[in-house]
Scaffold this active site. Structure first.
Site, PDB file in Angstrom:
ATOM      1  N   HIS A 141      -0.827  12.011  42.946  1.00  0.00           N
ATOM      2  CA  HIS A 141      -0.691  11.394  41.625  1.00  0.00           C
ATOM      3  C   HIS A 141       0.279  10.214  41.707  1.00  0.00           C
ATOM      4  O   HIS A 141       1.347  10.308  42.297  1.00  0.00           O
ATOM      5  CB  HIS A 141      -0.163  12.426  40.625  1.00  0.00           C
ATOM      6  N   GLU A 157       4.699  15.660  11.614  1.00  0.00           N
ATOM      7  CA  GLU A 157       5.412  14.386  11.578  1.00  0.00           C
ATOM      8  C   GLU A 157       5.001  13.447  12.701  1.00  0.00           C
ATOM      9  O   GLU A 157       5.080  12.227  12.555  1.00  0.00           O
ATOM     10  CB  GLU A 157       6.926  14.627  11.603  1.00  0.00           C
ATOM     11  N   ASP A 202      20.558  23.669   0.574  1.00  0.00           N
ATOM     12  CA  ASP A 202      19.514  23.984   1.549  1.00  0.00           C
ATOM     13  C   ASP A 202      20.033  24.129   2.981  1.00  0.00           C
ATOM     14  O   ASP A 202      19.395  24.759   3.809  1.00  0.00           O
ATOM     15  CB  ASP A 202      18.392  22.937   1.505  1.00  0.00           C
ATOM     16  N   GLN A 257      17.863  21.067   6.843  1.00  0.00           N
ATOM     17  CA  GLN A 257      17.187  20.079   6.005  1.00  0.00           C
ATOM     18  C   GLN A 257      17.949  18.765   5.881  1.00  0.00           C
ATOM     19  O   GLN A 257      17.492  17.846   5.217  1.00  0.00           O
ATOM     20  CB  GLN A 257      16.984  20.628   4.574  1.00  0.00           C
ATOM     21  N   HIS A 271      -1.290   5.648  32.157  1.00  0.00           N
ATOM     22  CA  HIS A 271      -1.010   5.433  33.579  1.00  0.00           C
ATOM     23  C   HIS A 271      -2.269   5.004  34.330  1.00  0.00           C
ATOM     24  O   HIS A 271      -2.179   4.456  35.421  1.00  0.00           O
ATOM     25  CB  HIS A 271      -0.399   6.683  34.209  1.00  0.00           C
ATOM     26  N   SER A 330      -6.044   8.498  39.270  1.00  0.00           N
ATOM     27  CA  SER A 330      -6.273   8.816  37.852  1.00  0.00           C
ATOM     28  C   SER A 330      -7.241   7.825  37.217  1.00  0.00           C
ATOM     29  O   SER A 330      -7.858   8.117  36.187  1.00  0.00           O
ATOM     30  CB  SER A 330      -4.961   8.775  37.073  1.00  0.00           C
ATOM     31  N   LEU A 385       2.387  10.559  26.998  1.00  0.00           N
ATOM     32  CA  LEU A 385       1.078  11.203  26.837  1.00  0.00           C
ATOM     33  C   LEU A 385       0.929  11.897  25.485  1.00  0.00           C
ATOM     34  O   LEU A 385       1.907  12.272  24.844  1.00  0.00           O
ATOM     35  CB  LEU A 385       0.842  12.170  27.985  1.00  0.00           C
TER      36      LEU A 385
END
Lengths: 610, 610
Positions: B248, B351, B408, B412, B63, B26, B112
């Site tokens: 890998h 988020e 709600d 929530q 990596h 990689s 990742l």
């Protein structure tokens, strides 16, 4: 059709008005889109939500629940009195819809960007498992397209050529706090979906003919999912609230006037077409699985036992399906792929989609096992949380637990996974230490309800149980025990072997200790722990996990019921590990046999001395 | 340049060979890309990593750390002996790079899809805060483009016109377990980035001239970030491993032969250009903030106090920046926006990007506060986990905690947030119950290190502390106390008010109880809890959170050090709530004053009776 749309708006306004809260303006923008779908395209038997031929509808913008409930009323499955119970204690009509309370809801929504990922799982079932010709419709908002999970799902659906999937985007231009990034630029959204391999149709979301044409176009598109990008107006139909900021999540100021402006409450109903006769290709549960058997003393990684047991389970049960987050060679989920490729779903490196698709498959009656590194399941925490709200039955398997993975370092170490899963409502958390135990638990977890988590380890460890030993969920195993035990060591997973070594060392030093393998972290074996507390007066937990939220907390919780508690000590990972060999990692973290022996010796000297 | 690339490959092979693990193939695919960057485009003073004019480099594919460390060696900042310590205990050269150990690393990677989100934060700083002309380069793999977080970041960067940002995609076609979705179809990736508003350049990632031209093209592009999509070969340079599956994360089978095939170890060095003289526009810390002051007895929501205190803090300190997840009207972060629009970043409903950008801003020396609903911070759990690996100093604020939000419903409600944040290494977890306490804690948390979490409530509650009361982190307040207390109630946030009401009720019934406001959940006030245990023998925790992982566990942890423990009882949310009023929710969950009084009365009768 326009009458129906008006009625949906009227009832959305009325429901929110009765509740004194809710999202009528977000409902009104999408009323025409839903009215046309219900009246002319959707095929569904409300009396038989489990009918295999039913089309499926997911309200990703779950806050537009008044619209959904208005549609249920128009379809005749709830009455007006129930509509007006919206958002009150005990009502089935919650602020955001959940399948726990309403049989026509496929999945709980309310955390945005989750409808499409789950719908992809449902559509995958239709394409590759059920083989029934139902369509899956998702209604989402424009704001939620900022969520990466939507693009994980878009990628997945495009790559899998899910032409049984229609996404309807209600582009009403306004999010909660103001305008969205792209406003009414429909092509901004269409461009993105096209780049991900989708067919797109841009329409006026209040033009009945255009909407109708779009649904027809979606249904006749082959080889690609379709996104209908609809320009709409938030609060459509009531001039005083149309397209205005600052009105998100608020009842209309004058509901009576609004209803009048909308043409009054005419009680318009809709006849939804019945689904065609269909028989799902659901394989029923077969014989007991022929689980792999390991010899005591063999060195086998629990992840390997997981992969082998899962494969055996898949041979016995046609309803077991497996999802991989592009690490099937590491988690050993790929063993299953070799035997049962038709029930194996490669989700690539997209953990939200991995869990979202699992929830969708579970909604269609499958028993999904989704596996990745335990560390990376944190990526899907919100999906796990919402799976619990749905009451979805999913099995999640996290490999590469703890510092014991060795050289790869902290980014790859599951050190917070037990904390995350313990706090999930109705969850089961399992942490096996040997291959036979793992195999048994894999078979057992398939039959549980709710979110089930199995934690596996990277490195090989000795088999300590025979292949016929039983491991009930909620149980534990007492591995060392005598009449004069001074302390009880409570371990799970890799630390069981450290505890056994420590116990042998301590016994030699004249300190007999009990050892409990608490493979079931939640529910934990209260009886065994209480008995050990009575017998030894002191419990030392040792775990390859942060000190917070894991086994130490689980054991302490047993003694948080007002009864006298034993002395408790916890050993867990307090440092930020670097790279090192597995043995060095355990020692550095102070959770290896040597550290444990030293801690117990000191403890006995200081506190428990007779 | 080719010599340099060869040397980077040679040292990648040698480092992994010495370690016996790691990801040389990689590294080899991206060696030409990094060699050209370092030799001709990157401007960096390795002696002064904090130089404000330095370009920034983020290795999202963490990596490929052998490549990075080989580059450090070529730049002369680590020597060959250190290179060969790769992945060993105590080495700075971990399996995945972290800024905790290496001063040239901007952010920890290894999970990742996180490099670009963090880099967007760094680039935002350059554009809108620092106003220094540095470029931010991110090297990522092709597999990780399946992560939704990449597309949250792509959207953010495109919308903010971050032309100081270059993403280099090393399209080597192979993920961990096999081919990626799109193989060598460069345009599949380019199409997607273009749709998100990026400039794209497709190149042969082993052609030095093409690479060089691409970097020049990126630097001269205005108004848009650039993605260089590079076709590469995994294991490039060593025929036996080139473009082959199953290799890998494995050292080369014959490292000596590979080094020879690569042209031998010539010790090639690189001279990296120095950055231009630059002065960052960092505002230094100013005076003590003039925090808002609330009168005892006023009804103020803690979220409102947060917004007001944050605004005051921003006036006193120019280094405080705020990020919103499109709920600034709910979290009250928008108060800050009105006063300090230049330091306010709207991240929309994304988020992961909200937290990722915060980590990037923290890396540039800012003090970020990122706010959304506590429930939705679970979406960013993996980013929070990696922020802790980075040692990033970020403030996260979760509003709408618990069932107390009311109608709600569960989607929530932050009910797992304390569990999530307690298990984060080095974190601080704060849960204030009144407005003055909130304001004080907002100011204090800005000065802490690591991940800080503040939990706020939706509804208004009474102010119970004067504006001059102090609230040290790690402290608590004893609100009721007498010589004959039978039990201690330990509460935080909204349950403090329930505990006070229960205490008054119980006092009337002849059962005096102590009440502790444990606003600092981590670190928790061990001394006060121990003292209460000594005095009353029994502690009852009550929290608007799941029973697992929150205050109950935090209190139990205090008594998990081998010393005699008091009786412990915990009250938390055991059910799956629906919609209901806040008062009904607290009652249904059994955490209101009435439930608490009843539980204590029963407890005293059963257990603690004299």
């Amino acid at each position: 059709m326009q009458d129906l749309a008006r009625q949906l708006r009227v009832d959305s306004v009325r429901a929110a008005d009765a509740a004194g809260s809710g999202h009528p303006t977000s409902s009104m923008s999408a009323a025409d889109l839903l009215a046309v779908l219900l009246a002319s395209h959707f095929r569904y038997d409300f009396e038989r939500p489990a009918h295999p031929g039913n089309d499926r509808f997911v309200l990703s913008k779950g806050h537009a629940s008044p619209l959904l409930y208005a549609a249920y009323k128009a379809a005749g499955v709830i009455d007006d009195a129930e509509l007006l119970t919206f958002r009150t204690l005990g009502s089935r009509l919650e602020g955001h819809p959940t399948p726990q309370r309403l049989p026509w809801v496929e999945t709980a929504t309310g955390s945005l960007g989750q409808g499409l990922p789950v719908a992809v799982g449902i559509a995958l079932s239709g394409k590759r498992l059920d083989r029934v010709g139902y369509r899956v419709h998702v209604l989402c908002g424009d704001s939620e397209l900022a969520e990466g999970s939507v693009w994980e799902a878009a990628e997945h659906a495009g790559f899998e050529h899910l032409d049984n999937l229609t996404l309807i985007v209600d582009v009403n231009r306004l999010g909660q706090r103001g305008p969205t990034r792209h406003g009414h630029d429909l092509d901004a959204y269409a461009r993105r979906f096209r780049a991900f391999g989708w067919h797109t149709i841009e329409i006026d979301g209040h033009d009945i003919a255009e909407i109708d044409h779009a649904y027809t176009g979606a249904a006749s598109t082959t080889g690609r999912p379709t996104a209908i990008i609809a320009r709409t107006v938030k609060g459509k139909g009531v001039a005083s609230v149309e397209d205005r900021e600052g009105l998100h999540g608020k009842p209309l100021p004058d509901a009576a006037a609004a209803v009048e402006e909308l043409g009054g409450d005419r009680g318009t109903r809709v006849h939804v077409q019945a689904p065609p006769a269909a028989r799902a290709l659901h394989s029923v549960r077969g014989a007991e699985p022929e689980l792999p058997r390991y010899e005591i003393g063999d060195e086998v990684a629990t992840r390997t036992a997981f992969g082998e047991a899962l494969t055996a389970l898949g041979s016995a049960r046609g309803d077991v399906v497996v999802l991989d987050g592009e690490v099937g060679d590491s988690t050993r989920a790929e063993f299953f792929a070799k035997e049962h490729p038709d029930r194996y779903f490669e989700c690539y490196i997209a953990e939200q989609q991995l869990v979202g698709a699992s929830v969708g498959l579970a909604a269609r009656g499958w028993v999904p096992f989704a596996a990745t590194f335990g560390a990376f399941l944190t990526r899907a925490h919100d999906f796990v949380r919402m799976a619990a709200v749905s009451g979805a039955g999913i099995n999640l398997v996290g490999s590469h637990a703890g510092v014991a993975i060795g050289q790869d370092g902290p980014s790859q170490m599951g050190l917070e996974d037990l904390a995350m899963f313990r706090a999930v409502h109705g969850s089961t958390v399992l942490c096996p230490c040997d291959a036979n135990q793992t195999a048994q638990l894999v078979a057992r977890m398939a039959d549980l309800s709710g979110v089930r988590y199995l934690r596996t380890s990277r490195g090989a460890g000795p088999v300590i149980y025979g292949p016929d030993e039983e491991f009930p969920v909620g149980g534990s195993k007492v591995l060392r025990s005598g009449d004069h035990d001074r302390v009880t060591l409570v371990a799970a997973g890799v630390t069981v072997h450290e505890a056994l070594a420590a116990a042998d060392e301590l016994a030699t030093a004249g300190i007999p200790v009990r050892v409990i393998d608490a493979y079931s972290v939640k529910p934990v074996d209260r009886e065994a722990l209480r008995e050990a507390a009575r017998a030894t007066g002191c419990l030392v937990t040792v775990e390859d996990h942060r000190e917070e939220g894991g086994l130490g907390d689980a054991v302490a919780q047993v003694f948080s019921d007002g009864s006298p508690a034993p002395r408790l000590v916890r050993l867990g990972v307090r440092t930020m590990p670097g790279s090192a060999s597995p043995e060095e990692q355990l020692r550095e973290a102070g959770i290896d046999a040597g550290s444990l022996s030293a801690a117990v010796a000191l403890l006995v000297e200081q506190h428990v001395a007779p």
